[in-house]
Each structure stands twice: as C-alpha cells, then as structure tokens.
Design an enzyme around this catalytic site. Structure first.
Site, PDB file in Angstrom:
ATOM      1  N   LYS A 115     -30.880 -30.199 -34.548  1.00 33.76           N
ATOM      2  CA  LYS A 115     -30.608 -31.626 -34.362  1.00 33.76           C
ATOM      3  C   LYS A 115     -29.229 -31.740 -33.738  1.00 33.76           C
ATOM      4  O   LYS A 115     -28.250 -31.227 -34.292  1.00 33.76           O
ATOM      5  CB  LYS A 115     -30.646 -32.363 -35.697  1.00 33.76           C
ATOM      6  CG  LYS A 115     -30.217 -33.827 -35.619  1.00 33.76           C
ATOM      7  CD  LYS A 115     -30.050 -34.409 -37.016  1.00 33.76           C
ATOM      8  CE  LYS A 115     -29.411 -35.790 -36.960  1.00 33.76           C
ATOM      9  NZ  LYS A 115     -29.030 -36.295 -38.298  1.00 33.76           N
ATOM     10  N   TYR A 139     -23.031 -30.283 -34.568  1.00 29.63           N
ATOM     11  CA  TYR A 139     -22.236 -31.354 -33.971  1.00 29.63           C
ATOM     12  C   TYR A 139     -20.875 -30.852 -33.494  1.00 29.63           C
ATOM     13  O   TYR A 139     -20.167 -30.179 -34.254  1.00 29.63           O
ATOM     14  CB  TYR A 139     -21.985 -32.461 -34.991  1.00 29.63           C
ATOM     15  CG  TYR A 139     -23.173 -33.332 -35.272  1.00 29.63           C
ATOM     16  CD1 TYR A 139     -23.334 -34.556 -34.621  1.00 29.63           C
ATOM     17  CD2 TYR A 139     -24.140 -32.947 -36.187  1.00 29.63           C
ATOM     18  CE1 TYR A 139     -24.423 -35.363 -34.886  1.00 29.63           C
ATOM     19  CE2 TYR A 139     -25.239 -33.743 -36.456  1.00 29.63           C
ATOM     20  CZ  TYR A 139     -25.370 -34.954 -35.805  1.00 29.63           C
ATOM     21  OH  TYR A 139     -26.456 -35.742 -36.068  1.00 29.63           O
ATOM     22  N   ASP A 149     -29.945 -38.891 -45.821  1.00 25.54           N
ATOM     23  CA  ASP A 149     -28.998 -38.045 -46.549  1.00 25.54           C
ATOM     24  C   ASP A 149     -27.578 -38.594 -46.479  1.00 25.54           C
ATOM     25  O   ASP A 149     -26.625 -37.892 -46.805  1.00 25.54           O
ATOM     26  CB  ASP A 149     -29.018 -36.625 -45.964  1.00 25.54           C
ATOM     27  CG  ASP A 149     -28.693 -36.618 -44.475  1.00 25.54           C
ATOM     28  OD1 ASP A 149     -29.400 -37.305 -43.718  1.00 25.54           O
ATOM     29  OD2 ASP A 149     -27.738 -35.937 -44.068  1.00 25.54           O
TER      30      ASP A 149
END
Length: 260
Positions: free
Chosen positions: A172, A144, A26
């Site tokens: 993730k 993140y 992506d």
C-alpha cells in the site's frame, strides 16, 4: 508467485480477480478520527462493496460484525500516536500469532521510509515477513516516504521496492501521478492509499487514475468512514476497481452521486 498453499488461499480472500477494495479502520490509535468509533456500523453498511477490512487487535476481539461478513480480516501490527514526540516512529504492538488467533486472513505493517527510526522499522518488517512465511499468512506492507522526504514518484517507487525486497505480499503506497512507475518496480499487487479526507471528486479521480496505471486496488479509510455517505463512496470504489468504470460512468449510473 505465492508459493505456499496457505498464502494462496488467504490471498484469494483479499484479491478478487487480481483486484481489491480494502477498508482500513486502524486509525484510532493514531488519532480518533470522525467515524472511527463506529467500526461495526460502517463495516456492516459497506460490506457488499469491500474485499477486506484492516483493524487493530482490540477492535477485532470486540467486534460483533467482523466474524460474520465475507470481507477478509487484516490485523494491523504497527502503531504510533499523533501525540508522540515522533509520530513517524511506528512500533509493533501485537504478533502474527495473535492475529491468527483472532481469525486474521492477513496482517499489515506500516513502515515510514526516511523517518528517524527507519532502520528499526525495516528490521522489524523483515522479521515479520519471515514469520508470515512460516504461518502461510499474507503480509500487507504500508510503505510511506516520511520525515524530511517528499512524496514523489521516485521516493514512492523506492519505498515500494523496499517493501517488496523485505518479503511483503501486497503493498500500500501513496498516490503519485506516475503510478505506473511504482507498479513497474514490483511484481506483487500494489494498492493505492486513499489519503486524508478530501473532495469526493478528487479522491475518486485519483483512484481511477491509479487503477488505469496498474494499481491492484485501493485501501481507503478516512474517505469512506469519515464521509457522510460511506456506502455511496464504497460502492463507487467497487465500481471503479472491479467494474473498470470511469468516474463519469459511476456518476451517471448513480445519478450524479459524487457531489464534493
């Protein structure tokens, strides 16, 4: 844990015996990295060693390969570019409904904790998780620490928990040495991010360490599609994640395959 039939069925396409190897491709909106222009070729080459692929809608609707492989299809909903005044400002560029129309088994979003637009990104993530529940489609949240926040065990642990609280089904997150502390804060699958392209040896050691500390798999893009030997790397990841093999065993099995 996954209470809806739709989610359970789709999760089983991504998670094999509780583990997964995901190939994110992506990156093209952020920056057209080397190898990203060859999505179909890379996916076709590594398909035997991956469980899922992440792409944007434009790639999915033009692909001649994604409809014919066993790997699950995950449509990425978030985007920003490296050219923007604020590359950490992730915006939603498609819908869960569009992803389903494209044949998605799951959708993914990216949330930058600590960014200037953290509040808006969290709000969007919460809304999307509810839509995913309505349609019985799993949500993978890429969580993140960004902006002025350093990547530490505590910040990654916090970011993971935010994704969990918002309703994600898979997380993730970046690698940290105390990965077991990140896993411990959530009772859903947590996969380790591959990170930027680097030494094959160091990359595979990070993945091995994360798996040993409870990671449910790896989501590695640039270290695969940006490699001169994507099949070799994908196979090594499969052996570590699904075969519980140490990197040294992988190297011996493949004849010292890791050279970097």
């Amino acid at each position: 844990m996954f209470y809806m039939l739709g989610k359970r069925r789709r999760m089983s396409r991504i998670m094999k015996n509780g583990r997964t190897v995901i190939l994110p491709m992506d990156h093209g909106i952020t920056k057209p990295e080397k190898g990203i222009e060859k999505v179909d070729r890379v996916v076709e080459e590594v398909q035997d060693y991956i469980d899922a692929v992440i792409v944007h809608k434009g790639v999915a609707k033009r692909s001649a390969v994604l409809a014919d492989i066993d790997a699950a299809l995950i449509i990425h909903l978030s985007a920003s570019t490296s050219l923007a005044p604020d590359p950490n400002d992730k915006r939603i560029v498609t819908s869960v409904e569009k992803a389903i129309a494209l044949g998605a088994d799951a959708v993914s979003i990216h949330v930058n904790i600590g960014s200037k637009t953290e509040a808006e990104q969290i709000e969007k993530a919460g809304t999307i998780s509810e839509i995913c529940d309505d349609y019985g489609i799993p949500l993978l949240a890429m969580m993140y620490p960004r902006g002025s926040i350093d990547v530490t065990t505590e910040t990654v642990r916090h970011a993971a928990r935010i994704g969990y609280e918002l309703g994600a089904d898979i997380l993730k997150v970046p690698y940290v040495q105390s990965f077991e502390e990140v896993v411990a804060v959530c009772d859903i699958p947590v996969v380790v991010a591959g990170g930027s392209k680097g030494s094959e040896h160091e990359f595979l050691k990070r993945v091995e360490d994360a798996i040993a500390k409870g990671a449910a798999g790896v989501a590695a893009g640039r270290n695969v599609f940006n490699s001169d030997h994507p099949v070799r790397i994908a196979k090594a990841l499969h052996m570590i994640v699904h075969g519980n093999m140490h990197m040294e065993e992988v190297m011996e099995y493949e004849g010292n395959m890791v050279v970097g």
